[in-house]
Each structure stands twice: as structure tokens, then as C-alpha cells.
Design a protein around this motif. Structure first.
Motif, PDB file in Angstrom:
ATOM      1  N   LEU A 133       0.863  -1.145  -0.078  1.00 48.99           N
ATOM      2  CA  LEU A 133       0.016  -0.015   0.083  1.00 48.99           C
ATOM      3  C   LEU A 133       0.592   1.021  -0.047  1.00 48.99           C
ATOM      4  O   LEU A 133       2.043   1.238   0.603  1.00 48.99           O
ATOM      5  N   GLU A 134       0.566   2.184  -0.912  1.00 50.79           N
ATOM      6  CA  GLU A 134       1.099   3.506  -0.990  1.00 50.79           C
ATOM      7  C   GLU A 134       0.867   4.310   0.357  1.00 50.79           C
ATOM      8  O   GLU A 134      -0.174   4.934   0.414  1.00 50.79           O
ATOM      9  N   PHE A 135       1.786   4.661   1.188  1.00 49.11           N
ATOM     10  CA  PHE A 135       1.676   5.599   2.155  1.00 49.11           C
ATOM     11  C   PHE A 135       2.144   6.985   1.702  1.00 49.11           C
ATOM     12  O   PHE A 135       2.833   7.158   0.582  1.00 49.11           O
ATOM     13  N   GLU A 136       2.202   8.008   2.555  1.00 44.04           N
ATOM     14  CA  GLU A 136       2.757   9.213   2.157  1.00 44.04           C
ATOM     15  C   GLU A 136       4.517   9.132   1.954  1.00 44.04           C
ATOM     16  O   GLU A 136       4.856   9.966   1.190  1.00 44.04           O
ATOM     17  N   ASP A 137       5.110   8.256   2.595  1.00 42.32           N
ATOM     18  CA  ASP A 137       6.419   8.171   2.597  1.00 42.32           C
ATOM     19  C   ASP A 137       6.931   7.088   1.743  1.00 42.32           C
ATOM     20  O   ASP A 137       8.185   6.542   1.608  1.00 42.32           O
ATOM     21  N   GLY A 138       5.959   6.466   0.822  1.00 42.46           N
ATOM     22  CA  GLY A 138       6.223   5.299  -0.071  1.00 42.46           C
ATOM     23  C   GLY A 138       5.381   4.084   0.163  1.00 42.46           C
ATOM     24  O   GLY A 138       4.722   3.881   1.125  1.00 42.46           O
ATOM     25  N   PRO A 139       5.742   2.966  -0.437  1.00 47.36           N
ATOM     26  CA  PRO A 139       5.146   1.769  -0.304  1.00 47.36           C
ATOM     27  C   PRO A 139       5.703   0.899   0.883  1.00 47.36           C
ATOM     28  O   PRO A 139       6.771   1.188   1.311  1.00 47.36           O
ATOM     29  N   ARG A 140       4.623   0.160   1.654  1.00 44.85           N
ATOM     30  CA  ARG A 140       4.865  -0.394   2.742  1.00 44.85           C
ATOM     31  C   ARG A 140       3.990  -1.659   2.536  1.00 44.85           C
ATOM     32  O   ARG A 140       3.113  -1.701   1.786  1.00 44.85           O
ATOM     33  N   ALA A 141       4.543  -2.964   3.105  1.00 41.92           N
ATOM     34  CA  ALA A 141       4.033  -3.957   2.876  1.00 41.92           C
ATOM     35  C   ALA A 141       3.128  -4.493   4.244  1.00 41.92           C
ATOM     36  O   ALA A 141       3.491  -4.081   5.194  1.00 41.92           O
ATOM     37  N   SER A 142       2.197  -5.213   4.075  1.00 40.14           N
ATOM     38  CA  SER A 142       1.300  -5.738   4.964  1.00 40.14           C
ATOM     39  C   SER A 142       1.832  -6.996   5.777  1.00 40.14           C
ATOM     40  O   SER A 142       2.763  -7.428   5.257  1.00 40.14           O
TER      41      SER A 142
END
Length: 378
Positions: free
Chosen positions: A253-262
Motif C-alpha cells: 500500500l502506498e503511504f505518504e512516505d512510500g510503499p509499505r508491505a502488510s
């Protein structure tokens, strides 16, 4: 005209249905998304695309977008008329959506600030709709034209992953011209692949999803029927060897600081089906294990690979990455899905729920990420 001057809440067009074999799955997804959108924060305009490509105005009625008595929903059943059409102007200076019916004066439906496409498969998930929205200058949820096209075509997807050093399993591709020119030679190519990598193997459409058109083939006797079934969905087919191991999925998922994994999930073996096919996913509701019972090291590795796949294909917004954890302990990436399902039993929202992002927050984050991005080169 900005959303602040035209209306106080961003207007979201949820576009669903479409011309692909995954039409019904898209309608299911739309129902779940419509339930989850915060109506205090967003105005919503549901637009369904029928199987013949007509953009129809539909009721904002998620309850009708569900499987009933094992029957799948359709846009045609939800459309407000059998002939009316919604038109999105291909003009970046005008986001006014218009509805017209034969013999009637066209009716303006207002401007749209962002599109949430929940179409699966060709003519929606593959870059075609994304290209239309780029021409229209309307922001949209998810990946752009290139990443959407790469994510839809498993042949080029695997080529991109390989070029970035990501681990993929053995595969072979039969292109339309090969089959049309010399079916016997194309068939021999598959038999030779099986001789090298062993039976069983999987024959699947190169550009379909939701396990549509996939056949597990145990020997040469079942090959012709499997090829015919795959080609029913796509003239380009993919052949993969059986990878023995556990099926692991991970959301990005794209967050403000870049993509993160679940946190990852595991798809357990399904006893009533040969593999995790369409019926297992959507009719019989196979249940994944969230979070997957992995070691901390394995979890970190699959999360790292998921984000690497997201970046390799230049994805935006969201991705579900699917892996095999082989018996030797190594991960192999099977595919990414740039518009994964959001049905109530879909793994993507379940993984993020377990990661601390609720369903409504997930939808909100996707819409906000889309509104932050401009269309065009970026």
C-alpha cells in the motif's frame, strides 16, 4: 474547476463491471468498496460498464452487488436503463460527467475529482482505462498505464521481475501467431517443457485473473482441452511448472512516505479443488490464514520481495503480490495484481486489517494517494 469551488467533498466515481471474464468479480468488489467509502468525506457516483462496453448509471445499492444462490451479479441487472450511457469527456479542462438516453436531453451529473476503478482483467485493469483517464486528466486509484499493462500480462511481468533479479519459476509462453501458424509445433513446445520440468503443469491465459481459464494438466492427454480453455479467455497462453510449497500473499500500500508491505497471508491447500481456482476463491469461500504462520525472517523476506516487485513494475497505490514458499525455503514470486479484489473475503483488505489499517481507512488512503498524484508523466 477545483473540488473546493464545485462541491465541498471530493466526488468519487466508482467504475466497475467491464468487458472481461472477471465482470462479476468486479461487481462484487464494487459492492464492498461502496459500503466502505466514508460518505461524510466523499460524494460517490457508481458507474457500471456492461459486458458489451456500455457505461451505465447504476443505483448506489451495494446489497444488490452480491452472490445470491450461487448466482453472480451483473451490471446489466443494476443499470438504471437498458440504453442510457454515461460519458466522461476526453478533455483535461472538463471533468463534467454526462448521462444521455436516446430521445432525451443529455443530463449533467457533475464533475468527478477522482476515479476508483475496480475493474479486473482486460479493458480495465490492463492500462486501457488508465490511458483514458490520463487523456481526461482525472486522477485515479492504482497504477498507471505501464504498470497496469505489465501487471496484467504474466509473460512481460515475469520478464520485468527477472530483469530486476526477482525469483520466478519456470514458464513457457505460446503466442497467438505460434498457435495459429503451427499448433503441432506449439504443442510440442509445451510437451518439451513438461519433459524438462515434469508433470503436472498449469496452462493459463496470459492476461486474465481470478483463476479464470486455468487448468492443472497431469499428462499429455489433458493438454489439448487445457489449451482450448485458456485460449477461450486469451489467445496468448502461459504454461507453468508445478511449484511445490506453500502459497503466500502480501499486500503493498502506498503511504505518504512510500510503499509499505502488510503482514503476509497463507492460502492453505483446498481439499475440494485441485488448486485455488475460481470456485474456491469466490463461490466456496476458501479461507486464507492471516497472518501467515511464518518465521520473522520469512515474513521480512516476503515483505521485502513484495515491495521490490511493486517498485520493479513502477506500481502506484496498491498491489497484492503472490508467492510460493518452496520446500527448500526459498520464495518465488508468482504474480502481482495491481487491482486486487476487495470482496468481503478478499485477502488484500484482510491482510491490511491485520496490519492495523481498517477497511474504511484502506479505501481512504487509496483515494487520498490518488488525489495527491497528477495525471501525465510523473
Amino acid at each position: 474547476m477545483s473540488s473546493e469551488t464545485s462541491h465541498h467533498k471530493p466526488r468519487v466515481a466508482v467504475v466497475f463491471g467491464g468487458r472481461s471474464s472477471e465482470h462479476a468479480i468486479s461487481v462484487l468488489t464494487a459492492g464492498a468498496v461502496l459500503r466502505a467509502i466514508d460518505r461524510e468525506k466523499y460524494d460517490v457516483l457508481p458507474i457500471g460498464i456492461t459486458t458489451d462496453g456500455r457505461w451505465a448509471l447504476t443505483a448506489d445499492d451495494p446489497e444488490r452487488m452480491a452472490i445470491e444462490d450461487r448466482q453472480l451479479p451483473t451490471v446489466a441487472a443494476l443499470a438504471e436503463s437498458t440504453e442510457g450511457a454515461v460519458v466522461l469527456p476526453v478533455d483535461p479542462t472538463n471533468r463534467e460527467v454526462v448521462y444521455s438516453e436516446p430521445g432525451s436531453v443529455p443530463k449533467a451529473l457533475g464533475e468527478v475529482d477522482v476515479v476508483f476503478p475496480v475493474l479486473h482483467g482486460p479493458y480495465g485493469e490492463d492500462g486501457t482505462l488508465q490511458g483514458l483517464l490520463e487523456l481526461s486528466g482525472v486522477p485515479y486509484v492504482g497504477s498507471g498505464v505501464l504498470a497496469s499493462a505489465v501487471g496484467q500480462d504474466k509473460d512481460y511481468m515475469k520478464r520485468v521481475f527477472t530483469s530486476f533479479g526477482l525469483p520466478v519459476g519456470p514458464y513457457e509462453v505460446i503466442r497467438p501467431r505460434e498457435w495459429e501458424k503451427d499448433p503441432a509445433a506449439a504443442r510440442r513446445k509445451i510437451v518439451d517443457f513438461a519433459a524438462e520440468h515434469g508433470w503436472p503443469l498449469f496452462v493459463k491465459p496470459a492476461r486474465a485473473g481470478s483463476s479464470m481459464g486455468i487448468t492443472k494438466v497431469d499428462d499429455v492427454g489433458g493438454l489439448d482441452e487445457a489449451i482450448e480453455e485458456a485460449r477461450r479467455h486469451d489467445p496468448k497462453i502461459l504454461v507453468e511448472s508445478l511449484l511445490r510449497g506453500r502459497e503466500i500473499e502480501c499486500g503493498v500500500l502506498e503511504f505518504e512516505d512510500g510503499p509499505r508491505a502488510s503482514v503476509p497471508a497463507e492460502i492453505p491447500p483446498v481439499t475440494a479443488h485441485d488448486f485455488y481456482d475460481f470456485e474456491a476463491k469466490y463461490i466456496d469461500s476458501a479461507t486464507g490464514i492471516v497472518p501467515a504462520p511464518l518465521t520473522a525472517e520469512q515474513t521480512a523476506k516476503v515483505q521485502e520481495l513484495a515491495v521490490a516487485a511493486f517498485d520493479a513494475a513502477s506500481c502506484e497505490g496498491l498491489v497484492r503480490a503472490d508467492f510460493f514458499l518452496q520446500d527448500n525455503g526459498e520464495f518465488v514470486i508468482n504474480e502481482i495484481n495491481t487491482l486486487p479484489g476487495f470482496t468481503p473475503i478478499s485477502m488484500y483488505p484482510r491482510m491490511w486489517q491485520e496490519s492495523g489499517v481498517s477497511y474504511p481507512e484502506l479505501i481512504d488512503r487509496l483515494l487520498q494517494a490518488a488525489l495527491r498524484r497528477s495525471t501525465g508523466l510523473r
